[in-house]
Scaffold this motif. Sequence first.
Motif, PDB file in Angstrom:
ATOM      1  N   LEU A 213       0.826  -1.201   0.000  1.00 20.57           N
ATOM      2  CA  LEU A 213       0.000   0.000   0.000  1.00 20.57           C
ATOM      3  C   LEU A 213       0.865   1.258   0.000  1.00 20.57           C
ATOM      4  CD1 LEU A 213      -2.881   1.065   0.043  1.00 20.57           C
ATOM      5  CD2 LEU A 213      -2.789   0.974   2.532  1.00 20.57           C
TER       6      LEU A 213
ATOM      7  N   LEU B  59      -3.153  -2.633  -7.490  1.00 23.49           N
ATOM      8  CA  LEU B  59      -3.673  -1.809  -6.412  1.00 23.49           C
ATOM      9  C   LEU B  59      -3.825  -0.359  -6.864  1.00 23.49           C
ATOM     10  CD1 LEU B  59      -4.577  -1.376  -3.520  1.00 23.49           C
ATOM     11  CD2 LEU B  59      -2.150  -1.243  -2.851  1.00 23.49           C
ATOM     12  N   ILE B  60      -2.869   0.154  -7.599  1.00 23.07           N
ATOM     13  CA  ILE B  60      -2.956   1.523  -8.115  1.00 23.07           C
ATOM     14  C   ILE B  60      -4.184   1.667  -9.003  1.00 23.07           C
ATOM     15  CG2 ILE B  60      -1.879   3.165  -9.716  1.00 23.07           C
ATOM     16  CD1 ILE B  60       0.846   2.188  -8.553  1.00 23.07           C
TER      17      ILE B  60
ATOM     18  N   LEU C  53       1.701   6.874  -6.753  1.00 20.95           N
ATOM     19  CA  LEU C  53       0.607   7.786  -7.099  1.00 20.95           C
ATOM     20  C   LEU C  53       1.008   9.236  -6.832  1.00 20.95           C
ATOM     21  CD1 LEU C  53      -2.499   5.789  -5.887  1.00 20.95           C
ATOM     22  CD2 LEU C  53      -2.141   6.686  -8.198  1.00 20.95           C
TER      23      LEU C  53
ATOM     24  N   LEU D  56      -7.161   1.912  -6.708  1.00 24.27           N
ATOM     25  CA  LEU D  56      -7.202   3.185  -5.995  1.00 24.27           C
ATOM     26  C   LEU D  56      -7.568   4.349  -6.915  1.00 24.27           C
ATOM     27  CD1 LEU D  56      -4.046   2.816  -3.726  1.00 24.27           C
ATOM     28  CD2 LEU D  56      -6.443   2.679  -3.022  1.00 24.27           C
TER      29      LEU D  56
ATOM     30  N   ALA E 228       0.892   4.169  -2.886  1.00 26.31           N
ATOM     31  CA  ALA E 228       0.654   5.576  -2.544  1.00 26.31           C
ATOM     32  C   ALA E 228       1.824   6.455  -2.978  1.00 26.31           C
ATOM     33  CB  ALA E 228       0.417   5.710  -1.043  1.00 26.31           C
TER      34      ALA E 228
END
Length: 71
Positions: free
Chosen positions: A14, A57-58, A21, A61, A18
């Motif tokens: 995670l 995951l990106i 991003l 999100l 983040a």
Amino acid sequence: MTDTTLFIADRATLDSAAELLARFGDHAAIEAALRAGASRDKGNVVHFCRWRQVERLIEVLAADQPVGTVH
């Protein structure tokens, strides 16, 4: 993005998502894919799988719509 179950192995995954991003914005998933490719080319299966997981995951999100089951 396909509708699949997302598994997050640990907090580091995670955090990596983040960070990418924040650094790369809309291009974060591409950066994760490039890192996965570089790991694959070096024969590092563990890092390849990790960066692919970060890439997925990106995408989740960054999605405008909920992904998966919403309770």
